[in-house]
Structure formats: structure tokens, C-alpha cells
Design an enzyme around this catalytic site. Structure first.
Site, mmCIF file in Angstrom:
data_model
loop_
_atom_site.group_PDB
_atom_site.id
_atom_site.type_symbol
_atom_site.label_atom_id
_atom_site.label_comp_id
_atom_site.label_asym_id
_atom_site.label_seq_id
_atom_site.Cartn_x
_atom_site.Cartn_y
_atom_site.Cartn_z
ATOM 1 C CB SER A 232 -11.479 4.999 0.421
ATOM 2 O OG SER A 232 -10.240 4.528 0.000
ATOM 3 C CD GLU B 77 0.223 3.551 2.429
ATOM 4 O OE1 GLU B 77 0.607 4.033 3.496
ATOM 5 O OE2 GLU B 77 -0.984 3.464 2.136
ATOM 6 C CB THR C 64 -7.792 5.384 9.294
ATOM 7 O OG1 THR C 64 -7.297 4.057 9.422
ATOM 8 C CG2 THR C 64 -6.983 6.120 8.249
ATOM 9 N NE ARG D 282 -3.680 0.364 11.052
ATOM 10 C CZ ARG D 282 -4.958 0.011 10.924
ATOM 11 N NH1 ARG D 282 -5.356 -1.188 11.303
ATOM 12 N NH2 ARG D 282 -5.842 0.859 10.434
HETATM 13 C C1 LIG Z 1 -1.604 -0.767 7.868
HETATM 14 C C2 LIG Z 1 -2.410 -0.075 6.851
HETATM 15 O O1 LIG Z 1 -2.825 -0.683 5.861
HETATM 16 N N1 LIG Z 1 -2.650 1.236 7.073
HETATM 17 C C3 LIG Z 1 -3.460 2.027 6.149
HETATM 18 C C4 LIG Z 1 -4.460 2.861 6.925
HETATM 19 O O2 LIG Z 1 -3.769 3.770 7.767
HETATM 20 P P1 LIG Z 1 -3.642 3.619 9.366
HETATM 21 O O3 LIG Z 1 -2.994 4.918 9.794
HETATM 22 O O4 LIG Z 1 -2.754 2.425 9.586
HETATM 23 O O5 LIG Z 1 -4.990 3.404 9.921
HETATM 24 O O6 LIG Z 1 -5.232 3.622 6.012
HETATM 25 C C5 LIG Z 1 -4.454 4.573 5.277
HETATM 26 C C6 LIG Z 1 -5.405 5.379 4.407
HETATM 27 O O7 LIG Z 1 -6.028 4.588 3.461
HETATM 28 C C7 LIG Z 1 -3.408 3.854 4.445
HETATM 29 O O8 LIG Z 1 -2.596 4.814 3.816
HETATM 30 C C8 LIG Z 1 -2.568 2.955 5.355
HETATM 31 O O9 LIG Z 1 -1.678 2.172 4.604
HETATM 32 MG MG LIG Z 2 -9.122 4.343 -1.716
#
Ligand SMILES: CC(=O)N[C@H]1[C@@H](OP(=O)(O)O)O[C@H](CO)[C@@H](O)[C@@H]1O
Ligand SMILES: [Mg+2]
Length: 519
Positions: free
Chosen positions: A66, A345, A480, A485
């Protein structure tokens, strides 16, 4: 399960012994360092087979880095609807992934017999989701069908542009940064079918051209606010991520030739919302009077990361804006509650969903108008909405279909990227991440904007936020990465920076171990 089949499964499983590190099905599938992921990918394959057998339908399995560095990998499952795997099955995916030995693996998966795997080769993530959805709807679902539908829908939209806004320029040019990912080749194939839009691809993924997502791609441009490699002063372009499910636009500033004016997912969402709303207004205008003859429930879905200025702009347009937790699976689910649901997003992942109940209404309205008032503005508005519904991916956010819709709308409005960027001015913001011993110690509610646990922390965030004009801040555990955050927004960059820093320090005091780092 028959003995022979059991033997085959156990033999296969023994080739993929469990890794030391445990992976859970997070915000968007299992993710991690590629070398650590073998057994998890194997189990995700079993999981996908089970899901297919249980539903009796086609499901998808995508392996992709990704937007992450090339050494990373992820494996995610596309449900029969073409959306993300249903959340009800996540605990099952986790227990399969955590199975310590082959015997545990076999428990409960007798039903595996009979599923068929079809290798679809190299595709973008949205192409796979699109194919899964279409196959299950018994519609044409090849890669050529995908390209053909996108290009004809784009053409229909452009042909419906009112003559007064046509610029007279025969060809629109677009430069795409493909993040050295899979989107580069795909967009070249798509562009062969397009007329009136000339596409140049940079960072296309050709051997020797660069590394996947390294100083290129949507995530880099959005987070760093720098031009991707291969772009210089005054260049205008659009960046995809490695698997082409994210899209952002940018204009390289002449000042240092590196910083960009970023047009992110929030602004793409705003452009789409403005256009759809305009079509609905035209459709409901009879003799210059607004009528409620064709009521349409239009909803906008954002997360707390959406810039506050975008939310204010959308509300000023009179739109219904709702929030969900981070992760497209939540946004998608919410958007399905509307006749037309638009979600994005800030990072550029999003789409426009037309509900199953709404499509027949729209089609019969189109038939009615074409017999009663052919060529009318109302009829054209319906035709535009129909073209959007076939252009924009109904399964998942898709950079390729997204950029075609952006291009068509900019031509419809007669707008440049500068004009689009001026829709509203982003509030300065800052994101930090804090490493903590246990990120799950943070429990949030209210679409992740309020901390429930540990108690007392939300009061401190409120106290800090109140010090800044237009201040807003929230914290949440990443799905992830192993971090908390921190997000902060304020009327000035200094304000956003110091608010984020103050909140990060409180997080650190409550449960931290390492100083916060800029992200
Ligand atoms: C702040 C941020 O950009 N968070 C991202 C990131 O998730 P987190 O749960 O924040 O790690 O990765 C995701 C998957 O790609 C996306 O959906 C999301 O918007
Ligand atoms: Mg992607």
C-alpha cells in the site's frame, strides 16, 4: 474433512511455521515486515477460502505494501460486496492467525474443501474489490471491463459539460506520480482508452525509476507536504499510493521548488460534495422554484482527522456531515446509510456510494425525464449522477476512478487547481506519535474524539485545547502501528505545534516511555 485433504492442509501448514511476532487483523488487514508475514499470509488464504465457502460467493485476497515502505507487506480480504471483510469475522481471522500449531489451525476449518483460488495477477487494490463485487452481481468483471467502464463514464460526464464552461482547450493534461507502485502501468493502460485527457506518468514503477513509496506517493506528499521525486517548481500533479487506493493533488510552490500546496482527501471530498449537491439542486428546480419532488438523502462522512476548515465548509453548504472512527471500513459502512454517501479520509482514500435502493429511483427518474423533458437541465443532472455512479468505484476508494471524476468536475466548473484549493484554507495542524508500553490502555468514544480511559486524561486535553483559538485535539491508539497518535489543530502553526506537544506530554506522563516524534 477427509483424511487426504487434512494431510494436504497439514503438509502445507508445516511449510509456514508461526512467526514469533503475532499479527492481528487491524485497521486494514494484517500488516508487517514482509519476512515476518509468511504464515500469516498463508492463514489469510485459508480465511478467505472460508469466507467464500460460508457466503457461497467470490471474495478477494490482496497482498500489498500500500502506502508503506517496500519491505512492508499487508494482506487484506475483500468481502463479497467488494467492501472490506465484515468486522464480525475479524476475531475469527485473529484466532486463525494466532493458532500456535497446525492442529489448532485445522479446528473449525473443515469446510475449506471445495473453494477455488483464482490468481488475478497484479492489480490495484480497488480493481480487485471492484471485480469481487461485480462477479457476485453477475456483471462483467474483467480488467478490460473495468477500464472500459471508467473511460466511457468519464466521456459521458465530459460530454455533459455545459458549453459555457468549456475552456476551448482540446486536451486536458494531467501528470501522475504513481509512487513506483502498481498504479503506474494500470493508468497507462486506462489512458489508451481516454479521449481529451492526456496523462503523463512519473514514478511509474519501471525498473530503475525508484523505490516504492520512497519520497514519492500520496502518503509522502500528504504527510511531508513536499513534492514527490521527479517534480519541480510550479508543477501540478496528482499522487497515488502504492496500490492506488489513495489520491491527493498538489501544486509545487515556486518559493523553494519543493514545498507544495496540498489538495488532500478533504478537498477532494469537498469538490465531490459541491458537484453532487449542485446536480441535486438542478434536479429539484422546477421553473426556478425549489421543489421537493425528488428527495435525496445525501450524507458526508469524515473522521476526526479531517481538517476542521473542511467540516465547516461542508456544513456551510448545508450538508449533513457525520464522523466515524478511523479506517475506511467504518466510513464505508456509514456512507451506505444514505441514498448518496460521500466519504473520504484526509489521506485521500474515499469514494461516493449510491445505495442499492436509490439506483432504481435514479434510473426511473432518468427514463421519466428523457420522455417528458428531453435535453432539459434536470435530465442532464440525472445523467451526470448516473455517470458518476458508474465511474466512481462502488466497492472501495479508488485513485484511478477518483482522478477521472476530479478532472471531469474541474472541467465542468472551469476551475484550475488553484481555484479548487481556495475552496477553504486549511487550519494549521500537527500530528505526533507517542510510543507507550500498552497502546490499548487508551480507550476512546465519540468517533475517537473523547478519551474514556485512563480517567483524567480527557480533562487535561480539554484544558490545553482551551488555551488556543480554534484549538482542537484528540488522541487514539493507531490500528497499524504500535503508537498513540496525537492530533492538534489551531489558528496558527505555532499554536497547533505547541498544543500537540502539550497533549503528547500528558499521554507520555500517563503511559509513556519514549519522547514523542514528529510524523
Ligand atoms: C492518521 C492516519 O492517517 N491513519 C491511517 C492509518 O491508520 P492508523 O489506525 O491511524 O494507524 O492507516 C490506515 C490504513 O491505511 C488509514 O485508514 C488511516 O487513515
Ligand atoms: Mg493503499
Amino acid at each position: 474433512m477427509e483424511e487426504k485433504q487434512l494431510k494436504i492442509l497439514l503438509q502445507s501448514a508445516s511449510r509456514f511455521p508461526p512467526e514469533k511476532k503475532k499479527f492481528l487483523y487491524g485497521t486494514a488487514g494484517f500488516r508487517g515486515e514482509a519476512s515476518m508475514l509468511e504464515s500469516t499470509v498463508f492463514k489469510a488464504g485459508i480465511m478467505a477460502a472460508l469466507r467464500s465457502l460460508k457466503t457461497g460467493l467470490v471474495v478477494g485476497l490482496m497482498i500489498t505494501a500500500s502506502h508503506n515502505p517496500v519491505s512492508d507487506n499487508g494482506v487484506k480480504i475483500a468481502d463479497p460486496s467488494g467492501g472490506m471483510m465484515t468486522q464480525d469475522w475479524e476475531p475469527f481471522a485473529d484466532s486463525l492467525a494466532l493458532a500456535p500449531d497446525p492442529e489448532h489451525l485445522v479446528e473449525g476449518i473443515d469446510a475449506i474443501i471445495g473453494s477455488v483460488a483464482i490468481n488475478m495477477g497484479i492489480l490495484t487494490t480497488p480493481q480487485l474489490h471492484w471485480m469481487v463485487r461485480r462477479r457476485n452481481m453477475e456483471m462483467k468483471a474483467s480488467e478490460f471491463d473495468y477500464f472500459a467502464l471508467l473511460s466511457t463514464s468519464y466521456r459521458s460526464l465530459v460530454d455533459l459539460i455545459p458549453a459555457k464552461t468549456l475552456t476551448g482547450t482540446p486536451d486536458v493534461k494531467l501528470t501522475v506520480d504513481a509512487a513506483n507502485g502498481v498504479g503506474g502501468e494500470k493508468i497507462k493502460e486506462l489512458s489508451k482508452l481516454l479521449t481529451g485527457l492526456e496523462i503523463e506518468v512519473r514514478n511509474s514503477g519501471k525498473v530503475g525509476e525508484g523505490t516504492l513509496n520512497e519520497k514519492v506517493g500520496a502518503d509522502y506528499v500528504q504527510k511531508e507536504k513536499f513534492a514527490p521525486l521527479g517534480f519541480g517548481p510550479r508543477d501540478v500533479g496528482t499522487s497515488l499510493d502504492g496500490d492506488a487506493d489513495r489520491l491527493v493533488y498538489f501544486r509545487v510552490l515556486p518559493t523553494d521548488g519543493r514545498s507544495v500546496d496540498l489538495v488532500d482527501g478533504d478537498k477532494i471530498l469537498s469538490l465531490f460534495a459541491l458537484f453532487i449537491k449542485e446536480q441535486l439542486t438542478i434536479l429539484n428546480k422546477e421553473n426556478g422554484n425549489e421543489s421537493s419532488e425528488f428527495p435525496v438523502k445525501l450524507g458526508i462522512v469524515q473522521t476526526a482527522y479531517a481538517n476542521g476548515a473542511s467540516t465547516e465548509y461542508l456544513k456551510q453548504l448545508g450538508l449533513d456531515v457525520v464522523f466515524t472512527p478511523t479506517g475506511v471500513k467504518y466510513l464505508h459502512e456509514k456512507a451506505l446509510e444514505y441514498d448518496i454517501g460521500i466519504y473520504f479520509e484526509a489521506n485521500g482514500h474515499g469514494t461516493i456510494l449510491f445505495s442499492e435502493a436509490f439506483m432504481p429511483r435514479l434510473e426511473s427518474k432518468s427514463a421519466e425525464l428523457s420522455s417528458v423533458t428531453p435535453g432539459s437541465e434536470q435530465q442532464k443532472a440525472v445523467l451526470r449522477l448516473l455517470a458518476v455512479s458508474t465511474l466512481i468505484n462502488q466497492a472501495v476508494g479508488d485513485a484511478l476512478s477518483g482522478l477521472l471524476l476530479v478532472e471531469a468536475i474541474l472541467q465542468y466548473l472551469g476551475w484550475s487547481i488553484e481555484r479548487w484549493s481556495e475552496l477553504y484554507r486549511d487550519l494549521p495542524s500537527r500530528q505526533l506519535k507517542v510510543s507507550v508500553a500498552d497502546r490499548n490502555a487508551i480507550v476512546t468514544t465519540n468517533a475517537e474524539t473523547t478519551v474514556l480511559k485512563p480517567s483524567g486524561l480527557q480533562e487535561l486535553i480539554n484544558y490545553e485545547t482551551a488555551k488556543y483559538p480554534k484549538g482542537r485535539s484528540f488522541i487514539r491508539p493507531s490500528g497499524t502501528e504500535d503508537v498513540i497518535r496525537v492530533y492538534a489543530e489551531a489558528s496558527t502553526q505555532e499554536g497547533a505545534d505547541s498544543l500537540a506537544q502539550a497533549v503528547a506530554q500528558h499521554v507520555d506522563c500517563f503511559l509513556g516511555m519514549i519522547p514523542p516524534v514528529k510524523q
